[in-house]
Design a protein around this motif. Sequence first.
Motif, PDB file in Angstrom:
ATOM      1  N   ALA A   1      -1.099  20.793  -9.627  1.00  0.00           N
ATOM      2  CA  ALA A   1       0.297  20.971 -10.291  1.00  0.00           C
ATOM      3  C   ALA A   1      -0.002  20.194 -11.719  1.00  0.00           C
ATOM      4  O   ALA A   1      -0.457  19.226 -11.811  1.00  0.00           O
ATOM      5  CB  ALA A   1       1.239  20.777  -9.530  1.00  0.00           C
ATOM      6  N   ASP A   2       0.807  20.952 -12.769  1.00  0.00           N
ATOM      7  CA  ASP A   2       1.142  20.163 -13.981  1.00  0.00           C
ATOM      8  C   ASP A   2       2.648  19.675 -13.948  1.00  0.00           C
ATOM      9  O   ASP A   2       3.195  20.185 -12.789  1.00  0.00           O
ATOM     10  CB  ASP A   2       0.707  20.920 -15.088  1.00  0.00           C
ATOM     11  N   LEU A   3       3.175  19.109 -14.803  1.00  0.00           N
ATOM     12  CA  LEU A   3       4.308  18.706 -14.653  1.00  0.00           C
ATOM     13  C   LEU A   3       5.417  19.586 -14.773  1.00  0.00           C
ATOM     14  O   LEU A   3       6.477  19.528 -14.344  1.00  0.00           O
ATOM     15  CB  LEU A   3       4.452  17.317 -15.703  1.00  0.00           C
ATOM     16  N   ARG A   4       5.201  20.558 -15.326  1.00  0.00           N
ATOM     17  CA  ARG A   4       6.128  21.692 -15.537  1.00  0.00           C
ATOM     18  C   ARG A   4       6.369  22.192 -14.199  1.00  0.00           C
ATOM     19  O   ARG A   4       7.468  22.547 -13.675  1.00  0.00           O
ATOM     20  CB  ARG A   4       5.579  22.853 -16.571  1.00  0.00           C
ATOM     21  N   SER A   5       5.180  22.667 -13.414  1.00  0.00           N
ATOM     22  CA  SER A   5       5.233  22.805 -12.286  1.00  0.00           C
ATOM     23  C   SER A   5       6.059  22.053 -11.300  1.00  0.00           C
ATOM     24  O   SER A   5       6.921  22.610 -10.305  1.00  0.00           O
ATOM     25  CB  SER A   5       3.751  23.191 -11.463  1.00  0.00           C
ATOM     26  N   MET A   6       5.824  20.831 -11.477  1.00  0.00           N
ATOM     27  CA  MET A   6       6.365  19.770 -10.576  1.00  0.00           C
ATOM     28  C   MET A   6       7.858  19.883 -10.778  1.00  0.00           C
ATOM     29  O   MET A   6       8.557  19.345  -9.861  1.00  0.00           O
ATOM     30  CB  MET A   6       5.794  18.417 -10.756  1.00  0.00           C
ATOM     31  N   LEU A   7       8.280  20.057 -11.833  1.00  0.00           N
ATOM     32  CA  LEU A   7       9.813  19.984 -12.236  1.00  0.00           C
ATOM     33  C   LEU A   7      10.486  21.433 -11.692  1.00  0.00           C
ATOM     34  O   LEU A   7      11.317  21.231 -11.431  1.00  0.00           O
ATOM     35  CB  LEU A   7       9.893  20.023 -13.938  1.00  0.00           C
ATOM     36  N   LYS A   8       9.636  22.677 -11.803  1.00  0.00           N
ATOM     37  CA  LYS A   8      10.534  23.728 -11.789  1.00  0.00           C
ATOM     38  C   LYS A   8      10.274  24.446 -10.303  1.00  0.00           C
ATOM     39  O   LYS A   8      11.099  24.966  -9.842  1.00  0.00           O
ATOM     40  CB  LYS A   8       9.677  24.845 -12.750  1.00  0.00           C
ATOM     41  N   GLN A   9       8.952  23.816  -9.565  1.00  0.00           N
ATOM     42  CA  GLN A   9       8.717  24.575  -8.371  1.00  0.00           C
ATOM     43  C   GLN A   9       8.604  23.614  -7.159  1.00  0.00           C
ATOM     44  O   GLN A   9       8.341  24.003  -6.118  1.00  0.00           O
ATOM     45  CB  GLN A   9       7.532  25.102  -8.609  1.00  0.00           C
TER      46      GLN A   9
ATOM     47  N   GLN B   1       1.207  21.224 -24.605  1.00  0.00           N
ATOM     48  CA  GLN B   1       2.053  21.531 -23.086  1.00  0.00           C
ATOM     49  C   GLN B   1       2.357  20.448 -22.426  1.00  0.00           C
ATOM     50  O   GLN B   1       3.538  20.241 -21.963  1.00  0.00           O
ATOM     51  CB  GLN B   1       1.123  22.436 -22.029  1.00  0.00           C
ATOM     52  N   ALA B   2       1.560  19.380 -22.411  1.00  0.00           N
ATOM     53  CA  ALA B   2       1.962  18.043 -21.522  1.00  0.00           C
ATOM     54  C   ALA B   2       3.077  17.405 -22.612  1.00  0.00           C
ATOM     55  O   ALA B   2       4.086  16.862 -21.756  1.00  0.00           O
ATOM     56  CB  ALA B   2       0.761  17.269 -21.858  1.00  0.00           C
ATOM     57  N   ARG B   3       3.179  17.518 -23.813  1.00  0.00           N
ATOM     58  CA  ARG B   3       4.251  16.854 -24.471  1.00  0.00           C
ATOM     59  C   ARG B   3       5.636  17.637 -24.079  1.00  0.00           C
ATOM     60  O   ARG B   3       6.682  17.110 -23.990  1.00  0.00           O
ATOM     61  CB  ARG B   3       3.962  17.126 -26.244  1.00  0.00           C
ATOM     62  N   GLU B   4       5.552  18.889 -23.946  1.00  0.00           N
ATOM     63  CA  GLU B   4       6.678  19.544 -23.734  1.00  0.00           C
ATOM     64  C   GLU B   4       7.262  19.250 -22.377  1.00  0.00           C
ATOM     65  O   GLU B   4       8.354  19.222 -22.127  1.00  0.00           O
ATOM     66  CB  GLU B   4       6.344  21.145 -24.023  1.00  0.00           C
ATOM     67  N   ASN B   5       6.258  19.214 -21.446  1.00  0.00           N
ATOM     68  CA  ASN B   5       6.282  18.956 -20.000  1.00  0.00           C
ATOM     69  C   ASN B   5       7.164  17.550 -19.926  1.00  0.00           C
ATOM     70  O   ASN B   5       8.063  17.322 -19.252  1.00  0.00           O
ATOM     71  CB  ASN B   5       5.301  18.784 -19.143  1.00  0.00           C
ATOM     72  N   ALA B   6       6.711  16.542 -20.544  1.00  0.00           N
ATOM     73  CA  ALA B   6       7.255  15.194 -20.667  1.00  0.00           C
ATOM     74  C   ALA B   6       8.681  15.290 -21.154  1.00  0.00           C
ATOM     75  O   ALA B   6       9.324  14.572 -20.600  1.00  0.00           O
ATOM     76  CB  ALA B   6       6.257  14.311 -21.369  1.00  0.00           C
ATOM     77  N   LEU B   7       8.833  15.993 -22.366  1.00  0.00           N
ATOM     78  CA  LEU B   7      10.058  16.100 -22.721  1.00  0.00           C
ATOM     79  C   LEU B   7      11.098  16.502 -21.788  1.00  0.00           C
ATOM     80  O   LEU B   7      12.147  16.260 -21.686  1.00  0.00           O
ATOM     81  CB  LEU B   7      10.157  16.967 -23.994  1.00  0.00           C
ATOM     82  N   ASP B   8      10.660  17.639 -21.121  1.00  0.00           N
ATOM     83  CA  ASP B   8      11.627  18.309 -20.080  1.00  0.00           C
ATOM     84  C   ASP B   8      12.000  17.293 -19.043  1.00  0.00           C
ATOM     85  O   ASP B   8      13.184  17.379 -18.761  1.00  0.00           O
ATOM     86  CB  ASP B   8      10.890  19.576 -19.434  1.00  0.00           C
ATOM     87  N   TRP B   9      11.040  16.436 -18.672  1.00  0.00           N
ATOM     88  CA  TRP B   9      11.287  15.457 -17.586  1.00  0.00           C
ATOM     89  C   TRP B   9      12.238  14.289 -18.213  1.00  0.00           C
ATOM     90  O   TRP B   9      13.220  13.955 -17.534  1.00  0.00           O
ATOM     91  CB  TRP B   9      10.082  15.009 -17.141  1.00  0.00           C
ATOM     92  N   ASN B  10      11.955  14.064 -19.353  1.00  0.00           N
ATOM     93  CA  ASN B  10      12.681  13.056 -20.123  1.00  0.00           C
ATOM     94  C   ASN B  10      14.456  13.458 -20.331  1.00  0.00           C
ATOM     95  O   ASN B  10      15.242  12.564 -19.861  1.00  0.00           O
ATOM     96  CB  ASN B  10      12.257  12.584 -21.335  1.00  0.00           C
TER      97      ASN B  10
END
Length: 275
Positions: A96-104, A136-145
């Motif tokens: 998983a990437d961090l987007r998947s970990m956040l959304k799924q 994509q990693a930048r966007e994922n980290a921003l979403d988590w932040n």
Amino acid sequence: MTLRNGLIVALAIALSFLAVLNAPRFGGRYILSDWDRDAVMHSGETPQTARTITILFVGNSFTSGNDLAAMLVNIAAADPGNPVQLSVKAVTYPGADLRSMLKQTDALAWAQANRPDYVVLQERSLWYSLPRWVQQARENALDWNYALSPLKAQPILFETWPDLDGAQSYTDRSYCCYGKTFKEMSAEAQRATAALAQELGMPVVRVARSYSFAVQAGATDLYQRDLHHASYAGTYLAALTFYRYFTHRSGAETTYRPFGMSAAAAAVLVQAVNR
């Protein structure tokens, strides 16, 4: 030898082989597991305990492999001078990437319910290899932040290790890292993570740096056979790096190390973390 006796001998050999393979799982407060635990792990209080911090790890097999979270707690529990009780939980999913970990997954729901002090964010491996993956990693980290901001939880970037020389990612022309080396990719992992951390105002736990120093020092057993995933020694090195970050302790005084690891081998890893 009768058939029955032959079967007994074969079973005994098989059990002995399994015991050798699984020996590194034992020896600490928590037996190392292949799966996330439902319960939070605690290193325990001692007369030296001055504070307790709760940590949530979010990631994939780089976090779940060999139970990084449990190794961290085991290190803390076995250091007599440790002033920080660690309460640790991991939520992971393979690949998983961090987007998947956040959304799924329920990682964010767990954070909302339990209010950890820190959330360690582990992006998919080799995310720093291509510009679009970096974005994509930048966007994922921003979403988590953004998601963690109301909880007052501090997000932390996990600086992941690169593949070792000889890995398929360097030898297969279909891979984005074809022709690269461990040294080159280690430098890129550190550069890209530092740049992302500076842009987003997040701290970094510099595991790739520890790997680089350990390899320079001659550590040869940090990886599994795929030269991508960590061995027990590699996970121990990562756990020592997190332990130093969270407690400001070197790890030299802990009596915990994976079963079968010599004191000399552990000392090499401690030195790599503390350079």
